[in-house]
Design an enzyme around this catalytic site. Structure first.
Site, PDB file in Angstrom:
ATOM      1  N   CYS A 161     -34.492 -26.715   2.123  1.00  0.00           N
ATOM      2  CA  CYS A 161     -34.289 -27.931   0.551  1.00  0.00           C
ATOM      3  C   CYS A 161     -34.774 -29.540   0.852  1.00  0.00           C
ATOM      4  CB  CYS A 161     -32.714 -27.301   0.627  1.00  0.00           C
ATOM      5  SG  CYS A 161     -32.423 -28.091  -0.897  1.00  0.00           S
ATOM      6  N   CYS A 338     -60.252  19.761  -5.761  1.00  0.00           N
ATOM      7  CA  CYS A 338     -61.101  20.342  -6.015  1.00  0.00           C
ATOM      8  C   CYS A 338     -60.935  22.045  -6.615  1.00  0.00           C
ATOM      9  CB  CYS A 338     -62.403  19.934  -5.942  1.00  0.00           C
ATOM     10  SG  CYS A 338     -63.525  20.489  -6.440  1.00  0.00           S
TER      11      CYS A 338
HETATM   12  P1  FAD Z   1     -30.275 -18.038   6.305  1.00  0.00           P
HETATM   13  O1  FAD Z   1     -29.307 -18.531   5.320  1.00  0.00           O
HETATM   14  O2  FAD Z   1     -30.076 -19.649   6.879  1.00  0.00           O
HETATM   15  O3  FAD Z   1     -29.449 -17.196   7.577  1.00  0.00           O
HETATM   16  C1  FAD Z   1     -30.060 -16.867   8.363  1.00  0.00           C
HETATM   17  C2  FAD Z   1     -29.368 -15.714   9.390  1.00  0.00           C
HETATM   18  O4  FAD Z   1     -30.290 -15.119  10.325  1.00  0.00           O
HETATM   19  C3  FAD Z   1     -28.170 -16.586   9.289  1.00  0.00           C
HETATM   20  O5  FAD Z   1     -26.817 -16.069   9.434  1.00  0.00           O
HETATM   21  C4  FAD Z   1     -28.367 -16.372  11.443  1.00  0.00           C
HETATM   22  O6  FAD Z   1     -26.864 -16.692  12.502  1.00  0.00           O
HETATM   23  C5  FAD Z   1     -28.941 -15.248  11.372  1.00  0.00           C
HETATM   24  N1  FAD Z   1     -30.002 -14.940  12.603  1.00  0.00           N
HETATM   25  C6  FAD Z   1     -30.774 -16.422  12.944  1.00  0.00           C
HETATM   26  N2  FAD Z   1     -30.704 -16.190  14.289  1.00  0.00           N
HETATM   27  C7  FAD Z   1     -30.419 -14.921  14.225  1.00  0.00           C
HETATM   28  C8  FAD Z   1     -31.072 -13.384  15.135  1.00  0.00           C
HETATM   29  N3  FAD Z   1     -31.639 -13.721  16.723  1.00  0.00           N
HETATM   30  N4  FAD Z   1     -30.646 -11.908  15.353  1.00  0.00           N
HETATM   31  C9  FAD Z   1     -29.014 -11.815  13.988  1.00  0.00           C
HETATM   32  N5  FAD Z   1     -29.243 -12.597  12.481  1.00  0.00           N
HETATM   33  C10 FAD Z   1     -29.921 -13.769  13.117  1.00  0.00           C
HETATM   34  N6  FAD Z   1     -31.401 -24.233  -1.197  1.00  0.00           N
HETATM   35  C11 FAD Z   1     -31.072 -24.025  -3.111  1.00  0.00           C
HETATM   36  O7  FAD Z   1     -31.450 -22.870  -3.184  1.00  0.00           O
HETATM   37  N7  FAD Z   1     -31.129 -25.278  -3.362  1.00  0.00           N
HETATM   38  C12 FAD Z   1     -29.866 -26.455  -3.205  1.00  0.00           C
HETATM   39  O8  FAD Z   1     -29.397 -27.009  -3.784  1.00  0.00           O
HETATM   40  C13 FAD Z   1     -29.895 -25.929  -1.710  1.00  0.00           C
HETATM   41  N8  FAD Z   1     -28.919 -27.055  -0.447  1.00  0.00           N
HETATM   42  C14 FAD Z   1     -29.360 -27.712   0.762  1.00  0.00           C
HETATM   43  C15 FAD Z   1     -28.719 -28.456   1.048  1.00  0.00           C
HETATM   44  C16 FAD Z   1     -29.018 -28.329   2.609  1.00  0.00           C
HETATM   45  C17 FAD Z   1     -27.621 -28.713   2.967  1.00  0.00           C
HETATM   46  C18 FAD Z   1     -29.450 -27.408   3.408  1.00  0.00           C
HETATM   47  C19 FAD Z   1     -29.452 -26.853   4.914  1.00  0.00           C
HETATM   48  C20 FAD Z   1     -29.586 -25.855   2.807  1.00  0.00           C
HETATM   49  C21 FAD Z   1     -29.639 -25.980   1.283  1.00  0.00           C
HETATM   50  N9  FAD Z   1     -30.596 -25.266   0.464  1.00  0.00           N
HETATM   51  C22 FAD Z   1     -30.658 -25.342  -0.779  1.00  0.00           C
HETATM   52  C23 FAD Z   1     -31.163 -23.900   1.640  1.00  0.00           C
HETATM   53  C24 FAD Z   1     -30.965 -22.795   1.791  1.00  0.00           C
HETATM   54  O9  FAD Z   1     -29.129 -22.821   1.990  1.00  0.00           O
HETATM   55  C25 FAD Z   1     -31.748 -22.159   2.384  1.00  0.00           C
HETATM   56  O10 FAD Z   1     -33.100 -21.351   1.944  1.00  0.00           O
HETATM   57  C26 FAD Z   1     -30.875 -20.318   2.526  1.00  0.00           C
HETATM   58  O11 FAD Z   1     -30.061 -20.601   2.905  1.00  0.00           O
HETATM   59  C27 FAD Z   1     -32.586 -19.736   3.559  1.00  0.00           C
HETATM   60  O12 FAD Z   1     -31.672 -18.170   3.671  1.00  0.00           O
HETATM   61  P2  FAD Z   1     -32.161 -17.598   4.358  1.00  0.00           P
HETATM   62  O13 FAD Z   1     -31.345 -15.651   4.492  1.00  0.00           O
HETATM   63  O14 FAD Z   1     -33.803 -17.367   4.754  1.00  0.00           O
HETATM   64  O15 FAD Z   1     -31.526 -18.326   5.890  1.00  0.00           O
END
Ligand code: FAD
Ligand code: UQ1
Length: 410
Positions: A161, A338
């Site tokens: 984000c 075929c």
């Molecule tokens: P995440 O949701 O981060 O999930 C990753 C998961 O993988 C976690 O639960 C973690 O525990 C797990 N994991 C990591 N390593 C391992 C491992 N080795 N083994 C097993 N599990 C593991 N997006 C929007 O669309 N609109 C917005 O307005 C917006 N605002 C944001 C504001 C902030 C402050 C933040 C921090 C983010 C914002 N986002 C927004 C971005 C959005 O939250 C992320 O892009 C989204 O959560 C990404 O999803 P993901 O599944 O890729 O990763």
């Protein structure tokens, strides 16, 4: 060791939503999700938490309530991948075998790459909306603000984000205005980038906001050190060939940390691109080297902004393409046929693929001259052609072949 049809690593926005789609089409416990956290956070809400518009608790739900009921939740961290062997190992040493893998591990926050962090978060004025540990300090820092610089940073890496560092600033600026402290504050955006936003239409709109709200912007400034004793923040001037730094006093410092793909992914060169992100095809989200692996969300190399909204655009693509991959229907194997008519009543029914390997529909030897093969050629095929194929309803005998061969297909 355990075996699953589909293993999803990460139960965040991407992992949870993809797993949910598959649990509705695969039998119970064919899907496993590896996720160590107790709580699933709706991270976009943290912007509002930092500004005091929502409470941190409102952004989280128990992971157990969020993950799909028909999936097996393995509450652990994945620690080693063996993609050539279709297996991985978890922190407890458990071996997990899979047929298909979805990687949705998000990004890691590298606060420790900034000298003085994370320790300086324990001192006044230093905060970050990017972490449950420090987001509530944003509001606290605004409440305690007396006078001086309110600095908002943007690191020298891709982040999730990319608008959130500025959202934190605009909300804070209005807080200070509302609480009659704005005239004592110097609000600053110190960003490693050279632009306000990657899309010109919105960059122009934000530039207007910056001007109207009397905010100063310092481009190509990268936060490298926090000195809480003197309340100073040190920035590297990225365009200075000698690598000069500039130090700013702060009353409030909102840090957006450098971010990177999880260490674990980067440990396996075959998974990632140069920059360390999971290397998937940008149209299909299939891994470019391992066809039974797909990726979604922040951990991938997809050249778009890393958001939950992007994941909403990605999860059906992963589902559709992975489902086709599971059914073996997404690529053409060269199937051809075929019917070799050997007279007025017999036929050898040849069916084979690109490699010239027989790919026979019936579980009998079709190389043998048969009356049935002849009947099929003479009477069935014309009907199949006129009635089904020309209407788009005949996709070849692949499905029948799989059923008659108990799913093995050969
Ligand atoms: P995440 O949701 O981060 O999930 C990753 C998961 O993988 C976690 O639960 C973690 O525990 C797990 N994991 C990591 N390593 C391992 C491992 N080795 N083994 C097993 N599990 C593991 N997006 C929007 O669309 N609109 C917005 O307005 C917006 N605002 C944001 C504001 C902030 C402050 C933040 C921090 C983010 C914002 N986002 C927004 C971005 C959005 O939250 C992320 O892009 C989204 O959560 C990404 O999803 P993901 O599944 O890729 O990763
Ligand atoms: C969206 O789909 C989404 O993901 C679930 C977000 O994340 C929280 C968003 O911020 C946005 C803007 C969308 C897009 C949806 C609409 C209705 C504009």
């Amino acid at each position: 060791s355990q075996s699953y049809k589909l293993v999803v690593v990460g139960g965040g926005a991407g992992g949870c939503s993809v797993a949910a789609k598959f649990t509705s089409v695969l039998p119970k416990n064919n899907v496993a999700i590896i996720e160590p956290s107790d709580t699933h956070y709706y991270q976009p809400m943290w912007t509002m938490v930092g500004g005091g518009m929502k409470k941190l608790e409102q952004s989280g739900r128990p992971m157990s309530q969020v993950l799909p009921k028909n999936a097996r939740w393995i509450k652990e961290r994945a620690t080693t991948f063996f993609p050539e062997e279709n297996r991985l190992v978890t922190a407890s040493g458990e071996e997990i075998n899979y047929e298909y893998l979805v990687i949705a591990m998000g990004l890691q926050l590298d606060y420790n790459k900034i000298k003085g962090l994370p320790e300086a978060f324990n001192t006044p004025g230093v905060c970050s909306n990017y972490s449950t540990q420090y987001v509530e300090k944003t509001l606290e820092s605004l409440r305690n603000f007396k006078e001086g610089n309110a600095i908002f940073t943007f690191p020298n890496t891709p982040i999730k984000c990319a608008g959130a560092p500025q959202k934190a600033m605009y909300i804070s600026e209005q807080y200070l205005r509302k609480h009659n402290k704005r005239n004592k504050a110097n609000v600053m955006f110190n960003t490693s980038l050279g632009v306000l936003f990657g899309v010109k239409k919105y960059a122009d709109a934000l530039e207007k906001v910056i001007r109207e709200r009397d905010i100063s912007v310092n481009f190509r400034h990268e936060l490298i050190e926090v000195k809480p004793d003197t309340k100073e923040a040190v920035f590297r001037l990225l365009d200075d060939p000698a690598g000069a730094t500039k130090t700013f006093k702060y009353e409030m410092l909102h840090v957006t940390p450098p971010m990177s793909a999880p260490e674990l992914l980067r440990a396996n060169k075959k998974f990632t691109n140069e920059a360390g992100y999971l290397e998937v095809d940008k149209s299909t989200l299939q891994h470019i080297r391992f066809p039974n692996i797909f990726g979604i969300g922040d951990c991938t190399n997809l050249p778009t902004s890393k958001t939950a909204a992007a994941i909403a655009g990605q999860n059906k693509i992963v589902y559709d393409n992975l489902k086709l991959q599971m059914e073996g229907k997404n690529t053409y194997d060269g199937y051809t046929s075929c019917p070799l008519v050997t007279g007025y009543s017999k036929c050898i029914l040849a069916e084979f693929d690109y490699d010239g390997q027989p790919l026979e529909t019936l579980p009998i030897n079709q190389a043998k001259e048969r009356n049935t093969s002849f009947f099929m050629k003479k009477e069935i095929m014309p009907v199949l052609y006129w009635k089904l194929m020309l209407n788009g309803w005949w996709n070849g005998p692949g499905t029948i072949r799989k059923i008659l061969h108990f799913g093995t297909g050969r």
